[in-house]
Design a protein around this motif. Structure first.
Motif, PDB file in Angstrom:
ATOM      1  N   LEU A 150       0.831  -1.205   0.000  1.00  0.00           N
ATOM      2  CA  LEU A 150       0.000   0.000   0.000  1.00  0.00           C
ATOM      3  C   LEU A 150       0.867   1.256   0.000  1.00  0.00           C
ATOM      4  O   LEU A 150       0.599   2.202  -0.753  1.00  0.00           O
ATOM      5  CB  LEU A 150      -0.930  -0.002   1.215  1.00  0.00           C
ATOM      6  N   LEU A 171       0.814   4.095  -2.909  1.00  0.00           N
ATOM      7  CA  LEU A 171       0.462   5.468  -2.562  1.00  0.00           C
ATOM      8  C   LEU A 171       1.603   6.433  -2.870  1.00  0.00           C
ATOM      9  O   LEU A 171       1.388   7.496  -3.467  1.00  0.00           O
ATOM     10  CB  LEU A 171       0.089   5.557  -1.087  1.00  0.00           C
ATOM     11  N   VAL A 230       1.722   9.559  -5.573  1.00  0.00           N
ATOM     12  CA  VAL A 230       2.103  10.924  -5.186  1.00  0.00           C
ATOM     13  C   VAL A 230       3.328  11.380  -5.975  1.00  0.00           C
ATOM     14  O   VAL A 230       3.395  12.529  -6.445  1.00  0.00           O
ATOM     15  CB  VAL A 230       2.389  10.991  -3.672  1.00  0.00           C
TER      16      VAL A 230
END
Length: 273
Positions: free
Chosen positions: A2, A6, A10
């Motif tokens: 995860l 993520l 970004v």
């Protein structure tokens, strides 16, 4: 996983902002800083160079190489001499340490310093040089998509279909099926990229060339990934750093890009981009 996804999302948003929203200096400075970090990781994190002064000198030279490429140091007839001056500084500084501490400093450390401070940044700075070309904000996405797109497709193809180990000693999790999926992913990413920029940006990139570059970039990127994995295995480290959550250090994230970017730059220069 995860954290990896993520932070990857970004990071990609930041890349897009740096390319199309922020002033060009933001991306160029970021790449110069990445050069310095990559040099430290290769020489310091691995302990390939144990002399701290040689490591520090190499990191400074690498950073200045990045800033010089970005054009922040001197915009004058002297600009072309800065690179040579940096080579001389590294030459005198590193060999001075070798002569002074020849009982503790090995010649291999000086040779590693030259690779880490000069060659490694020049490979990574292909991104800066592509960015500085005409339509460079778009073209610089090509090596990133070829490398990271291939890496993403290889990851999921390996998870879904992987059975045969690609390089079990060097990187036990990589599979032949993942590698093949990476090649298809590299081709798909470059073809979609070409479709979009030709349609919306008015470029006329060749689909055949994009497909070939995607396939070649994927293969070369996987070679780069495995090459830096060998260094990690031989030096006994898990990751080069921890600056990118879920990804590791600069060399963990940019290992394939470092191999792919110079190839893309060469192709663009060859065909007059």
């Amino acid at each position: 996983m995860l954290a990896r996804v993520l932070f990857g999302a970004v990071g990609f948003v930041f890349v897009l902002l740096a390319l199309f929203v922020f002033p060009p200096a933001v991306l160029e400075i970021a790449l110069a800083l990445l050069c310095a970090l990559a040099t430290y990781e290769l020489l310091g994190s691995t302990k390939l160079v144990k002399n701290h002064r040689i490591v520090l000198l190499s990191v400074v030279v690498s950073l200045l190489c990045g800033l010089n490429q970005a054009g922040f140091m001197l915009k004058s007839p002297l600009h072309g001499w800065i690179g040579l001056a940096l080579v001389i500084v590294l030459l005198l500084g590193s060999f001075a340490e070798l002569l002074r501490h020849h009982d503790r400093v090995g010649a291999s450390e000086v040779l590693c310093a030259f690779f880490g401070a000069l060659i490694l940044p020049q490979l990574l700075l292909s991104l800066t040089r592509i960015f500085q070309m005409e339509n460079g904000a778009l073209l610089v996405l090509m090596p990133l998509l070829a490398a990271w797109g291939s890496d993403t497709f290889a990851l999921f193809a390996g998870m879904l279909f992987g059975k045969h180990k690609l390089a079990p000693v060097i990187s036990p999790k990589k599979t032949v099926e993942g590698g093949i999926g990476g090649v298809f992913g590299g081709v798909a990413c470059l073809l979609v990229f070409t479709l979009l920029v030709n349609h919306f940006a008015g470029l006329s990139l060749s689909y055949a060339a994009a497909g070939l570059l995607g396939a070649a970039g994927s293969v070369i990127g996987q070679v780069g990934d495995l090459s830096f994995s060998i260094i990690k295995r031989q030096t006994g480290i898990k990751d080069y750093g921890s600056i990118f959550p879920g990804h590791g250090g600069v060399l963990d994230r940019f290992d394939s890009v470092i191999f792919v970017a110079p190839v893309v730059e060469a192709v663009l220069l060859l065909f007059g981009a």
